[in-house]
Enzyme design. Structure first.
Site, PDB file in Angstrom:
ATOM      1  CG  ASP A 117      -9.026   0.268   5.559  1.00 21.00           C
ATOM      2  OD1 ASP A 117      -8.951  -0.136   4.393  1.00 21.00           O
ATOM      3  OD2 ASP A 117      -8.182   0.011   6.438  1.00 21.00           O
ATOM      4  CD  GLN A 140      -3.224  -4.354   6.595  1.00 19.58           C
ATOM      5  OE1 GLN A 140      -3.419  -3.267   6.045  1.00 19.58           O
ATOM      6  NE2 GLN A 140      -3.650  -5.485   6.064  1.00 19.58           N
ATOM      7  CE  LYS A 190      -3.777  -2.373   2.368  1.00 21.17           C
ATOM      8  NZ  LYS A 190      -4.569  -2.573   3.584  1.00 21.17           N
TER       9      LYS A 190
HETATM   10  N1  GUN Z   1      -6.706  -6.687   6.519  1.00 24.93           N
HETATM   11  C1  GUN Z   1      -7.155  -7.352   5.438  1.00 24.93           C
HETATM   12  N2  GUN Z   1      -7.698  -6.500   4.550  1.00 24.93           N
HETATM   13  C2  GUN Z   1      -7.595  -5.272   5.078  1.00 24.93           C
HETATM   14  C3  GUN Z   1      -7.972  -3.971   4.613  1.00 24.93           C
HETATM   15  O1  GUN Z   1      -8.546  -3.785   3.541  1.00 24.93           O
HETATM   16  N3  GUN Z   1      -7.664  -2.946   5.465  1.00 24.93           N
HETATM   17  C4  GUN Z   1      -7.072  -3.135   6.671  1.00 24.93           C
HETATM   18  N4  GUN Z   1      -6.859  -2.067   7.420  1.00 24.93           N
HETATM   19  N5  GUN Z   1      -6.716  -4.323   7.117  1.00 24.93           N
HETATM   20  C5  GUN Z   1      -6.980  -5.381   6.323  1.00 24.93           C
END
Ligand code: GUN
Length: 294
Positions: free
Chosen positions: A120, A97, A53
């Protein structure tokens, strides 16, 4: 013959468009979008996802900040970090995350993120606003799936969309989006999950099958009818000697046997995954431009 839905290509196009927009902002001496991510603990998969990311954000010209916290970080310390980001005027949006270390209450952390910075789209305010068709951040993976269906001009109106998995991150929100009165939407949706009896009965009726179970190779050819559109959200990471990283990603779908029955199918990797990142960047740009929360 089936067509592969090339998420990598679509994500690259989206990121290129964002890059051009960031260039313009820079030329006009306007604020450059700034994304932050908190990574708590040492889960190998999470580390890879967060790094991807951040790398993608930098490639599109964003500023980025990665905050690494150790596995033993307390809930209180994490809340303090989130509050600092909420207050930091320079940060437009951020993510925490998931999964978090077991001793931390994830929902509590999510609810600490200010909705205007919740790129998110996990905060109850954003999920509720999504349900009500109000401006909001739509979570990145469901948003990415909608964008893929749009890009490939896949008809969804009146189709039967079967979603497997009811997570807050993917299954539940995508089932809502697919039923909405939107150009990509208007489907009749069945939401299946771990307690569904005779799953095959439902999957065999799917015109569009969205699999988000996290069970590798769970969907076999006998579970899908001909001409189905299959969207595989699964990304189970397993050890592999064949790849440089020492790992490979396995989808929910047995691609080799399912693909020949499909009209369209997403591969793993290179399907939904890259779209999650592109959508997150899109949300960050919206945050920087204050387009959702004025
Ligand atoms: N863990 C798995 N997918 C995601 C996501 O899209 N965002 C976050 N913050 N954690 C995740």
């Amino acid at each position: 013959m089936y067509q592969i839905i090339d998420g990598k290509k679509v994500a690259n196009e989206i990121q290129e468009n964002i890059r051009q927009e960031v260039n313009k902002l820079s030329q006009e001496r306007k604020k450059i979008p700034h994304i932050a991510a908190i990574l708590a603990g040492n889960d190998g998969a999470s580390e890879t996802y967060v790094n991807n990311k951040i790398k993608a954000a930098e490639k599109t010209g964003f500023q980025s900040t990665l905050i690494r916290l150790h596995e033993q970080t307390t809930e209180k310390q994490l809340i303090e970090e989130v509050e600092k980001l909420n207050q930091n005027q320079d940060i437009d949006g951020f993510i925490v995350q998931l999964p978090l270390p077991k001793h931390i209450n994830e929902q509590k952390i999510i609810e600490t993120i200010h909705p205007s910075k919740d790129i998110d789209g996990f905060h109850p305010i954003n999920l509720g606003r999504m349900l009500l068709n109000l401006p909001c951040y739509v979570s990145a993976t469901p948003y990415g799936i909608i964008e893929l269906l749009k890009y490939y001009q896949i008809e969804t109106t009146g189709k039967h969309c079967v979603v497997i998995g009811r997570s807050h991150i993917v299954g539940s929100p995508i089932s809502i989006l697919m039923a909405k009165n939107n150009p990509v939407g208007n489907a009749t949706v069945t939401l299946c999950h771990s307690k569904t009896k005779n799953l095959k009965h439902y999957t065999l009726q799917a015109d569009i099958l969205i699999c988000a179970t996290g069970s590798p190779h769970f969907i076999t050819a006998e579970m899908v009818k001909y001409e189905t559109v299959v969207i595989d959200v699964g990304t189970t990471r397993i050890k592999s000697k064949e790849s440089k990283s020492g790992h490979k990603l396995i989808g929910d779908v047995k691609f080799d046997e399912v693909a020949p029955k499909c009209s369209y199918i997403t591969p793993v990797p290179g399907g939904v995954g890259p779209m999650t990142i592109a959508s997150l960047l899109k949300n960050t740009l919206l945050a920087a431009k204050k387009e959702i929360y004025k």
